[in-house]
Design a protein around this motif. Structure first.
Motif, mmCIF file in Angstrom:
data_model
loop_
_atom_site.group_PDB
_atom_site.id
_atom_site.type_symbol
_atom_site.label_atom_id
_atom_site.label_comp_id
_atom_site.label_asym_id
_atom_site.label_seq_id
_atom_site.Cartn_x
_atom_site.Cartn_y
_atom_site.Cartn_z
ATOM 1 N N ALA A 1 27.778 44.046 31.447
ATOM 2 C CA ALA A 1 29.083 43.814 30.845
ATOM 3 C C ALA A 1 30.019 43.217 31.886
ATOM 4 O O ALA A 1 30.009 43.632 33.042
ATOM 5 N N ALA A 2 30.793 42.249 31.459
ATOM 6 C CA ALA A 2 31.712 41.557 32.362
ATOM 7 C C ALA A 2 33.101 41.502 31.734
ATOM 8 O O ALA A 2 33.246 41.537 30.514
ATOM 9 N N GLN A 3 34.095 41.383 32.605
ATOM 10 C CA GLN A 3 35.475 41.248 32.155
ATOM 11 C C GLN A 3 36.091 40.085 32.910
ATOM 12 O O GLN A 3 35.998 39.997 34.135
ATOM 13 N N THR A 4 36.697 39.166 32.163
ATOM 14 C CA THR A 4 37.377 38.026 32.760
ATOM 15 C C THR A 4 38.747 37.904 32.103
ATOM 16 O O THR A 4 38.852 37.955 30.873
ATOM 17 N N ASN A 5 39.780 37.740 32.899
ATOM 18 C CA ASN A 5 41.126 37.602 32.341
ATOM 19 C C ASN A 5 41.173 36.447 31.351
ATOM 20 O O ASN A 5 40.594 35.383 31.591
ATOM 21 N N ASP B 1 35.340 29.912 36.246
ATOM 22 C CA ASP B 1 35.239 30.112 37.697
ATOM 23 C C ASP B 1 35.837 31.446 38.129
ATOM 24 O O ASP B 1 35.665 31.872 39.272
ATOM 25 N N ALA B 2 36.507 32.156 37.216
ATOM 26 C CA ALA B 2 37.120 33.449 37.534
ATOM 27 C C ALA B 2 36.239 34.633 37.139
ATOM 28 O O ALA B 2 36.657 35.781 37.299
ATOM 29 N N VAL B 3 35.026 34.380 36.623
ATOM 30 C CA VAL B 3 34.133 35.507 36.305
ATOM 31 C C VAL B 3 33.921 36.291 37.601
ATOM 32 O O VAL B 3 33.606 35.716 38.648
ATOM 33 N N HIS B 4 34.131 37.585 37.530
ATOM 34 C CA HIS B 4 34.113 38.440 38.720
ATOM 35 C C HIS B 4 32.738 38.407 39.393
ATOM 36 O O HIS B 4 31.704 38.493 38.731
ATOM 37 N N LYS B 5 32.745 38.280 40.715
ATOM 38 C CA LYS B 5 31.490 38.198 41.472
ATOM 39 C C LYS B 5 30.609 39.421 41.262
ATOM 40 O O LYS B 5 29.388 39.317 41.189
ATOM 41 N N ALA B 6 31.215 40.607 41.129
ATOM 42 C CA ALA B 6 30.423 41.817 40.886
ATOM 43 C C ALA B 6 29.746 41.764 39.519
ATOM 44 O O ALA B 6 28.617 42.244 39.351
ATOM 45 N N ASP B 7 30.418 41.148 38.533
ATOM 46 C CA ASP B 7 29.812 41.011 37.209
ATOM 47 C C ASP B 7 28.662 40.004 37.248
ATOM 48 O O ASP B 7 27.641 40.195 36.574
ATOM 49 N N ILE B 8 28.819 38.946 38.024
ATOM 50 C CA ILE B 8 27.734 37.969 38.201
ATOM 51 C C ILE B 8 26.540 38.646 38.865
ATOM 52 O O ILE B 8 25.388 38.483 38.423
ATOM 53 N N GLN B 9 26.797 39.436 39.892
ATOM 54 C CA GLN B 9 25.705 40.132 40.585
ATOM 55 C C GLN B 9 25.042 41.164 39.671
ATOM 56 O O GLN B 9 23.825 41.372 39.744
ATOM 57 N N THR B 10 25.810 41.784 38.801
ATOM 58 C CA THR B 10 25.251 42.735 37.843
ATOM 59 C C THR B 10 24.342 42.009 36.858
ATOM 60 O O THR B 10 23.258 42.505 36.519
ATOM 61 N N ALA B 11 24.745 40.825 36.410
ATOM 62 C CA ALA B 11 23.903 40.029 35.511
ATOM 63 C C ALA B 11 22.622 39.569 36.223
ATOM 64 O O ALA B 11 21.547 39.550 35.620
#
Length: 193
Positions: A153-157, A163-173
């Motif tokens: 699951a990811a959260q982006t404003n 380009d603002a997708v959180h790096k931790a969410d990318i790493q989780t994916a």
């Protein structure tokens, strides 16, 4: 070594979910899978055939109004042709989603994917990570920072681009892609035995 075929069937309305799809792809490829990115909004007969020969299908969609996007729902309904013959039975399935809010009812989207997979007779692969960012030692940079177990699951404003997708969410994916590939390899080796 056994090479699992992993397909990522996703829709991305504004590009954020495409960033996550690419991260799942990268994680799966890093783990040695043959990986296919399939934008379900433009799916072809050849891509349906790729899904049919895949060992695992990872579903991805933004969460809009508490569920997967309309384009993903169209794909899910079209998959009923596979349901009749149980063509995807015993494949692996997993999922990921993004929304603007920290919760944003993302769990409902992941549960929709789980039910879709269940109707097809697929086996669900969860995230397999403890929650991050839930104690005084944690931070927003932890894997699984939103504490979701069913999938990535990811959260982006809402006022920021892909380009603002959180790096931790990318790493989780990316972690999800690796986990799906590892699990698919285990299934393939088990079947071969």
């Amino acid at each position: 070594m056994t090479t699992p075929v992993v397909s990522i069937a996703y829709h991305s309305g504004y590009g954020h979910t495409a960033v996550l799809a690419e991260a799942v792809r990268a994680g799966a490829a890093e783990e040695g899978a043959e990986v296919h990115l399939i934008n379900v909004d433009e799916i072809t007969d050849e891509q349906w055939a790729t899904l049919d020969r895949s060992d695992a299908i990872v579903f991805g969609s933004p969460t809009y109004m508490g569920t997967a996007s309309g384009a993903f729902h169209v794909f899910a309904e079209a998959s009923s042709k596979r349901w009749f013959g149980q063509d995807w039975k015993d494949k692996l399935a997993a999922g990921f989603t993004n929304s603007g809010s920290k919760s944003g009812d993302k769990l409902h989207t992941l549960q929709f994917f789980q039910i879709l997979a269940g109707q097809h007779g697929m086996h669900w692969v969860n995230l397999g990570l403890h929650p991050g960012w839930n104690n005084s030692e944690g931070s927003e940079h932890d894997l699984n920072r939103l504490g979701v177990f069913a999938g990535a699951a990811a959260q982006t404003n809402v006022d920021e681009g892909p380009d603002a997708v959180h790096k931790a969410d990318i790493q989780t994916a990316e972690h999800l892609g690796r986990r799906v590939t590892q699990t698919a390899r285990q299934f393939l080796l088990g079947r071969a035995a």
